[in-house]
Design a protein around this motif. Structure first.
Motif, PDB file in Angstrom:
ATOM      1  N   ILE A   7      -6.122   6.173   1.458  1.00 58.40           N
ATOM      2  CA  ILE A   7      -7.573   6.307   1.474  1.00 58.40           C
ATOM      3  C   ILE A   7      -8.126   5.972   2.846  1.00 58.40           C
ATOM      4  CG2 ILE A   7      -8.019   5.971  -0.974  1.00 58.40           C
ATOM      5  CD1 ILE A   7      -8.623   3.017   0.767  1.00 58.40           C
ATOM      6  N   TYR A   8      -7.325   5.318   3.646  1.00 56.54           N
ATOM      7  CA  TYR A   8      -7.791   4.914   4.977  1.00 56.54           C
ATOM      8  C   TYR A   8      -7.988   6.106   5.904  1.00 56.54           C
ATOM      9  CZ  TYR A   8      -6.132   0.624   2.968  1.00 56.54           C
ATOM     10  OH  TYR A   8      -5.914  -0.413   2.113  1.00 56.54           O
ATOM     11  N   SER A   9      -7.403   7.239   5.566  1.00 56.52           N
ATOM     12  CA  SER A   9      -7.608   8.424   6.395  1.00 56.52           C
ATOM     13  C   SER A   9      -9.062   8.884   6.329  1.00 56.52           C
ATOM     14  CB  SER A   9      -6.670   9.547   5.970  1.00 56.52           C
ATOM     15  OG  SER A   9      -6.910   9.907   4.621  1.00 56.52           O
ATOM     16  N   ALA A  28      -2.805  -7.452   1.277  1.00 57.47           N
ATOM     17  CA  ALA A  28      -2.602  -6.538   0.148  1.00 57.47           C
ATOM     18  C   ALA A  28      -3.789  -6.539  -0.810  1.00 57.47           C
ATOM     19  CB  ALA A  28      -1.313  -6.887  -0.595  1.00 57.47           C
ATOM     20  N   GLU A  29      -4.286  -7.712  -1.154  1.00 53.74           N
ATOM     21  CA  GLU A  29      -5.422  -7.782  -2.075  1.00 53.74           C
ATOM     22  C   GLU A  29      -6.689  -7.234  -1.439  1.00 53.74           C
ATOM     23  OE1 GLU A  29      -5.877 -11.415  -4.411  1.00 53.74           O
ATOM     24  OE2 GLU A  29      -3.875 -12.004  -3.701  1.00 53.74           O
ATOM     25  N   GLU A  30      -6.880  -7.527  -0.166  1.00 57.24           N
ATOM     26  CA  GLU A  30      -8.047  -7.016   0.549  1.00 57.24           C
ATOM     27  C   GLU A  30      -7.973  -5.494   0.659  1.00 57.24           C
ATOM     28  OE1 GLU A  30      -6.304  -9.667   1.319  1.00 57.24           O
ATOM     29  OE2 GLU A  30      -7.687 -11.309   1.735  1.00 57.24           O
ATOM     30  N   ALA A  31      -6.774  -4.963   0.840  1.00 56.44           N
ATOM     31  CA  ALA A  31      -6.599  -3.514   0.920  1.00 56.44           C
ATOM     32  C   ALA A  31      -6.986  -2.852  -0.401  1.00 56.44           C
ATOM     33  CB  ALA A  31      -5.157  -3.169   1.291  1.00 56.44           C
ATOM     34  N   ILE A  32      -6.662  -3.497  -1.501  1.00 53.23           N
ATOM     35  CA  ILE A  32      -7.038  -2.972  -2.814  1.00 53.23           C
ATOM     36  C   ILE A  32      -8.558  -2.974  -2.962  1.00 53.23           C
ATOM     37  CG2 ILE A  32      -6.961  -3.437  -5.298  1.00 53.23           C
ATOM     38  CD1 ILE A  32      -4.067  -4.477  -4.799  1.00 53.23           C
ATOM     39  N   VAL A  33      -9.190  -4.057  -2.549  1.00 55.15           N
ATOM     40  CA  VAL A  33     -10.654  -4.160  -2.622  1.00 55.15           C
ATOM     41  C   VAL A  33     -11.300  -3.100  -1.732  1.00 55.15           C
ATOM     42  CG1 VAL A  33     -12.637  -5.627  -2.026  1.00 55.15           C
ATOM     43  CG2 VAL A  33     -10.699  -6.587  -3.293  1.00 55.15           C
ATOM     44  N   LEU A  34     -10.796  -2.938  -0.520  1.00 57.85           N
ATOM     45  CA  LEU A  34     -11.341  -1.932   0.388  1.00 57.85           C
ATOM     46  C   LEU A  34     -11.147  -0.533  -0.194  1.00 57.85           C
ATOM     47  CD1 LEU A  34     -12.637  -1.153   3.090  1.00 57.85           C
ATOM     48  CD2 LEU A  34     -10.328  -1.103   4.057  1.00 57.85           C
ATOM     49  N   GLY A  35      -9.969  -0.267  -0.734  1.00 57.94           N
ATOM     50  CA  GLY A  35      -9.705   1.036  -1.334  1.00 57.94           C
ATOM     51  C   GLY A  35     -10.640   1.339  -2.482  1.00 57.94           C
ATOM     52  N   SER A  36     -10.899   0.342  -3.284  1.00 62.43           N
ATOM     53  CA  SER A  36     -11.824   0.507  -4.407  1.00 62.43           C
ATOM     54  C   SER A  36     -13.240   0.798  -3.908  1.00 62.43           C
ATOM     55  CB  SER A  36     -11.805  -0.761  -5.268  1.00 62.43           C
ATOM     56  OG  SER A  36     -12.726  -0.670  -6.302  1.00 62.43           O
ATOM     57  N   ALA A  37     -13.657   0.087  -2.872  1.00 62.85           N
ATOM     58  CA  ALA A  37     -14.988   0.319  -2.299  1.00 62.85           C
ATOM     59  C   ALA A  37     -15.103   1.733  -1.736  1.00 62.85           C
ATOM     60  CB  ALA A  37     -15.286  -0.713  -1.212  1.00 62.85           C
ATOM     61  N   ILE A  38     -14.063   2.184  -1.057  1.00 65.24           N
ATOM     62  CA  ILE A  38     -14.069   3.533  -0.484  1.00 65.24           C
ATOM     63  C   ILE A  38     -14.130   4.580  -1.591  1.00 65.24           C
ATOM     64  CG2 ILE A  38     -12.681   5.224   0.788  1.00 65.24           C
ATOM     65  CD1 ILE A  38     -11.758   2.861   2.566  1.00 65.24           C
ATOM     66  N   ARG A  39     -13.338   4.405  -2.640  1.00 62.15           N
ATOM     67  CA  ARG A  39     -13.371   5.352  -3.754  1.00 62.15           C
ATOM     68  C   ARG A  39     -14.752   5.368  -4.405  1.00 62.15           C
ATOM     69  NH1 ARG A  39      -8.227   3.602  -3.949  1.00 62.15           N
ATOM     70  NH2 ARG A  39      -8.617   1.871  -5.368  1.00 62.15           N
ATOM     71  N   HIS A  40     -15.365   4.207  -4.552  1.00 62.15           N
ATOM     72  CA  HIS A  40     -16.703   4.111  -5.136  1.00 62.15           C
ATOM     73  C   HIS A  40     -17.715   4.883  -4.284  1.00 62.15           C
ATOM     74  CE1 HIS A  40     -19.931   2.322  -7.488  1.00 62.15           C
ATOM     75  NE2 HIS A  40     -20.524   1.988  -6.365  1.00 62.15           N
ATOM     76  N   THR A  76     -12.463  -9.461   2.823  1.00 59.40           N
ATOM     77  CA  THR A  76     -12.519  -8.030   3.146  1.00 59.40           C
ATOM     78  C   THR A  76     -13.798  -7.714   3.898  1.00 59.40           C
ATOM     79  OG1 THR A  76     -11.297  -7.587   1.097  1.00 59.40           O
ATOM     80  CG2 THR A  76     -12.363  -5.706   2.162  1.00 59.40           C
ATOM     81  N   LEU A  77     -14.899  -8.271   3.431  1.00 56.82           N
ATOM     82  CA  LEU A  77     -16.199  -8.075   4.075  1.00 56.82           C
ATOM     83  C   LEU A  77     -16.183  -8.592   5.512  1.00 56.82           C
ATOM     84  CD1 LEU A  77     -19.126  -7.150   3.708  1.00 56.82           C
ATOM     85  CD2 LEU A  77     -19.614  -9.367   2.679  1.00 56.82           C
ATOM     86  N   GLU A  78     -15.602  -9.763   5.729  1.00 50.69           N
ATOM     87  CA  GLU A  78     -15.504 -10.322   7.081  1.00 50.69           C
ATOM     88  C   GLU A  78     -14.702  -9.418   8.003  1.00 50.69           C
ATOM     89  OE1 GLU A  78     -13.975 -14.288   6.878  1.00 50.69           O
ATOM     90  OE2 GLU A  78     -15.646 -15.000   5.662  1.00 50.69           O
ATOM     91  N   ILE A  79     -13.631  -8.838   7.485  1.00 55.94           N
ATOM     92  CA  ILE A  79     -12.803  -7.944   8.301  1.00 55.94           C
ATOM     93  C   ILE A  79     -13.601  -6.699   8.677  1.00 55.94           C
ATOM     94  CG2 ILE A  79     -10.759  -6.456   8.282  1.00 55.94           C
ATOM     95  CD1 ILE A  79      -9.471  -8.619   6.404  1.00 55.94           C
ATOM     96  N   VAL A  80     -14.290  -6.104   7.699  1.00 58.87           N
ATOM     97  CA  VAL A  80     -15.077  -4.888   7.969  1.00 58.87           C
ATOM     98  C   VAL A  80     -16.189  -5.198   8.957  1.00 58.87           C
ATOM     99  CG1 VAL A  80     -16.576  -3.126   6.956  1.00 58.87           C
ATOM    100  CG2 VAL A  80     -14.512  -3.848   5.740  1.00 58.87           C
ATOM    101  N   VAL A  81     -16.904  -6.289   8.763  1.00 61.27           N
ATOM    102  CA  VAL A  81     -17.987  -6.659   9.680  1.00 61.27           C
ATOM    103  C   VAL A  81     -17.433  -6.903  11.083  1.00 61.27           C
ATOM    104  CG1 VAL A  81     -19.690  -8.457  10.217  1.00 61.27           C
ATOM    105  CG2 VAL A  81     -19.542  -7.541   7.906  1.00 61.27           C
TER     106      VAL A  81
END
Length: 88
Positions: A7-9, A28-40, A76-81
């Motif tokens: 999904i990162y593409s 790994a857990e943050e990647a799942i959260v990010l992936g879910s946010a992207i799909r949403h 995850t939010l801290e990484i994105v910000v």
């Protein structure tokens, strides 16, 4: 290792994408959260950008009652910000 579809593409921010791709099990857990946010975001028909990801993560953080999951969302939010340029 938990396998995520690529999904990162969909991310325009290549730095953020590479950060998660190369983090492996550490995020790994943050990647799942990010992936879910992207799909949403994709389901809503919106563009994938850091602003929309941040909004999706904040919305998820507001409704979660699980303190451990809230910490993962916050991280995850801290990484994105941290990968977001100031003028967005």
């Amino acid at each position: 290792m938990i396998q995520q579809p690529d999904i990162y593409s969909a991310l325009l921010d290549h730095s953020l994408s590479e950060h998660f791709r190369h983090a492996g099990e550490v995020l790994a857990e943050e990647a799942i959260v990010l992936g879910s946010a992207i799909r949403h975001i994709l389901v809503r028909g919106e563009s994938i950008n850091n602003k929309n990801i941040i909004l999706a993560l904040v919305q998820r953080l507001e409704v979660t009652t699980d303190v451990v999951h809230a910490d993962v969302i916050r991280n995850t939010l801290e990484i994105v910000v941290g990968h977001t340029i100031d003028d967005i």
